[in-house]
Design an enzyme around this catalytic site. Structure first.
Site, PDB file in Angstrom:
ATOM      1  N   THR A   1      66.499  20.256 171.642  1.00  0.00           N
ATOM      2  CA  THR A   1      67.096  21.595 171.734  1.00  0.00           C
ATOM      3  C   THR A   1      66.745  22.277 173.063  1.00  0.00           C
ATOM      4  OG1 THR A   1      66.453  21.691 169.406  1.00  0.00           O
ATOM      5  CG2 THR A   1      67.412  23.694 170.358  1.00  0.00           C
TER       6      THR A   1
ATOM      7  N   TRP B   1      65.915  21.055 175.854  1.00  0.00           N
ATOM      8  CA  TRP B   1      66.588  20.368 176.961  1.00  0.00           C
ATOM      9  C   TRP B   1      68.080  20.742 177.008  1.00  0.00           C
ATOM     10  CZ3 TRP B   1      67.487  14.352 176.855  1.00  0.00           C
ATOM     11  CH2 TRP B   1      67.889  13.912 178.112  1.00  0.00           C
TER      12      TRP B   1
ATOM     13  N   HIS C   1      69.483  26.231 164.411  1.00  0.00           N
ATOM     14  CA  HIS C   1      69.137  25.029 163.647  1.00  0.00           C
ATOM     15  C   HIS C   1      69.863  25.059 162.297  1.00  0.00           C
ATOM     16  CE1 HIS C   1      66.228  23.717 166.516  1.00  0.00           C
ATOM     17  NE2 HIS C   1      65.315  24.618 166.246  1.00  0.00           N
TER      18      HIS C   1
ATOM     19  N   SER D   1      58.092  13.661 166.388  1.00  0.00           N
ATOM     20  CA  SER D   1      58.015  14.852 167.221  1.00  0.00           C
ATOM     21  C   SER D   1      57.749  16.083 166.352  1.00  0.00           C
ATOM     22  CB  SER D   1      59.343  15.011 167.994  1.00  0.00           C
ATOM     23  OG  SER D   1      59.285  16.109 168.843  1.00  0.00           O
TER      24      SER D   1
ATOM     25  N   ARG E   1      56.250  17.268 174.948  1.00  0.00           N
ATOM     26  CA  ARG E   1      55.184  16.326 174.558  1.00  0.00           C
ATOM     27  C   ARG E   1      55.320  15.074 175.398  1.00  0.00           C
ATOM     28  NH1 ARG E   1      54.104  12.374 170.433  1.00  0.00           N
ATOM     29  NH2 ARG E   1      56.355  12.222 170.238  1.00  0.00           N
TER      30      ARG E   1
HETATM   31  P1  A3P Z   1      58.667  14.539 171.831  1.00  0.00           P
HETATM   32  O1  A3P Z   1      57.858  15.301 170.849  1.00  0.00           O
HETATM   33  O2  A3P Z   1      59.108  13.206 171.312  1.00  0.00           O
HETATM   34  O3  A3P Z   1      58.025  14.411 173.155  1.00  0.00           O
HETATM   35  P2  A3P Z   1      63.125  20.420 170.656  1.00  0.00           P
HETATM   36  O4  A3P Z   1      63.384  20.994 171.980  1.00  0.00           O
HETATM   37  O5  A3P Z   1      64.355  20.276 169.788  1.00  0.00           O
HETATM   38  O6  A3P Z   1      62.009  21.123 169.982  1.00  0.00           O
HETATM   39  O7  A3P Z   1      62.667  18.915 170.886  1.00  0.00           O
HETATM   40  C1  A3P Z   1      61.422  18.636 171.461  1.00  0.00           C
HETATM   41  C2  A3P Z   1      61.432  17.205 171.957  1.00  0.00           C
HETATM   42  O8  A3P Z   1      62.243  17.130 173.143  1.00  0.00           O
HETATM   43  C3  A3P Z   1      60.055  16.754 172.335  1.00  0.00           C
HETATM   44  O9  A3P Z   1      60.031  15.347 172.086  1.00  0.00           O
HETATM   45  C4  A3P Z   1      60.021  17.079 173.818  1.00  0.00           C
HETATM   46  O10 A3P Z   1      59.053  16.397 174.540  1.00  0.00           O
HETATM   47  C5  A3P Z   1      61.431  16.689 174.223  1.00  0.00           C
HETATM   48  N1  A3P Z   1      61.882  17.376 175.451  1.00  0.00           N
HETATM   49  C6  A3P Z   1      61.595  18.639 175.851  1.00  0.00           C
HETATM   50  N2  A3P Z   1      62.173  18.903 177.028  1.00  0.00           N
HETATM   51  C7  A3P Z   1      62.835  17.786 177.397  1.00  0.00           C
HETATM   52  C8  A3P Z   1      63.607  17.444 178.548  1.00  0.00           C
HETATM   53  N3  A3P Z   1      63.798  18.307 179.544  1.00  0.00           N
HETATM   54  N4  A3P Z   1      64.146  16.223 178.589  1.00  0.00           N
HETATM   55  C9  A3P Z   1      63.960  15.326 177.584  1.00  0.00           C
HETATM   56  N5  A3P Z   1      63.225  15.592 176.479  1.00  0.00           N
HETATM   57  C10 A3P Z   1      62.669  16.815 176.373  1.00  0.00           C
END
Ligand code: A3P
Length: 325
Positions: free
Chosen positions: A71, A73, A136, A166, A291
């Protein structure tokens, strides 16, 4: 919480302990919340409550997702794409000084919020169009006004194993801040397999948006986190075309797409002060959103029996959908 706000909630996630904070005038809200079906979600005194509905403008864009599917991203990418003419200079781009959740408010957390919300309320009256929102909320629970307006929805889906890992990591970090006991992966995974997690089951959430993207491709764009990672360029173009703001030949030759991809890359975003420090919700640190961003990290967390169990559920739920993970 004012009653009018409650009517706008699709799913109200509350803490039973906070229900005590309702005043006399809120007794109807309290009564309503207590009458809703609820599910325990692994943190003492915290439950999910199910509810309905809400609104939009035709030019609005909604970034929809299950939590932890990318999200943050997709919000950044969408913001950078639609605002690329306003912020053509990358030196003072808002994404360098703000977290994408601060630029693209969540309908349920920042817009239709209650007075006891953990998240800051966002002033939508002064938003520049097209307004960008995140949600969401499952497709089936979106208000008729969103479904029937011309506003567009971009949905991001992620491999359920990585999504779960995650989610579990994220929830444990939050639990620590609230001094809640550690959420064991064994117990929590069982709940996930039963569809008990934020905003409901992974499969219903994904299938709701997937089916709508097939029925109404102009309305819902369905994307996969893994595809976006593998081929950012073509998917960024896809988003721009879907939002009726395709990149011109000149923009392409000037590297505008690559600049957007770099600006929103995990490496770049994770290292920004704006994402390293501070909270985006009470006791929820911004750095929790970044993460590892790896595809296949689930292998380090899930036992073979867990993988077998979830694989069976996924196979059954997604059979005939055309979607594979
Ligand atoms: P991981 O926990 O597997 O590292 P959301 O934004 O929906 O909360 O999702 C979080 C997940 O997206 C995390 O995955 C995070 O590291 C990853 N994420 C955050 N920013 C990102 C980016 N710019 N590009 C790719 N993945 C990203």
């Amino acid at each position: 919480m004012a009653s009018k706000d409650l009517t706008n909630f699709t799913e109200y996630q509350s803490k039973d302990v906070q229900l005590e904070a309702f005043g006399e005038e809120d007794s109807k809200c309290k009564e309503l919340i207590l009458s809703l079906p609820k599910e325990y979600y692994g943190v003492p005194n915290h439950y999910f409550y199910f509810f309905q509905g809400f609104w939009p403008k035709d030019s609005d864009v909604v970034v929809a997702s299950m939590p932890k599917t990318g999200t943050t991203w997709l919000k950044a990418l969408t913001f950078a794409i639609v605002n690329r003419n306003r912020f053509s200079s990358l030196e003072n781009h808002p994404l360098l000084t703000s977290n994408s959740h601060e630029l693209v408010p969540s309908l349920e957390s920042n817009v239709y919020v209650d007075t006891i919300s953990q998240f800051p309320k966002f002033d939508i009256l002064n938003m520049i169009e097209p307004r960008l929102f995140g949600t969401h909320i499952p497709f089936a629970s979106l208000a008729k006004s969103i479904k029937e307006s011309n506003c567009k929805i971009i949905y991001i889906c992620r491999n359920p194993f990585d999504t779960y890992v995650s989610y579990w990591n994220f929830m444990n970090k939050i639990s620590l801040n609230f001094d809640f006991p550690t959420i064991t992966i064994e117990d929590d995974f069982e709940r996930y397999c039963k569809g008990i997690c934020h905003v409901g089951s992974f499969w219903d959430h994904v299938l709701g948006y997937l089916n709508e993207s097939i029925a109404r491709p102009d309305k819902v764009l369905f994307m996969k986190y893994e595809d976006l990672k593998e081929n950012g360029n073509s998917h960024v173009k896809r988003i721009a075309e879907f939002l009726d703001c395709p990149f011109t030949q000149e923009e392409e030759s000037n590297g505008v797409i690559e600049n957007i991809i770099n600006l929103c890359s995990f490496k770049k975003m994770k290292e920004l002060e704006a994402n390293k420090f501070g909270e985006f919700g009470r006791k929820i640190e911004k750095n929790y959103l970044f993460r590892k961003a790896e595809v296949g990290d689930w292998i380090n967390y899930l036992s073979p029996s867990m993988v077998e169990k979830l694989s069976k559920i996924i196979e059954e739920k997604f059979s005939g959908s055309g979607l594979s993970f």
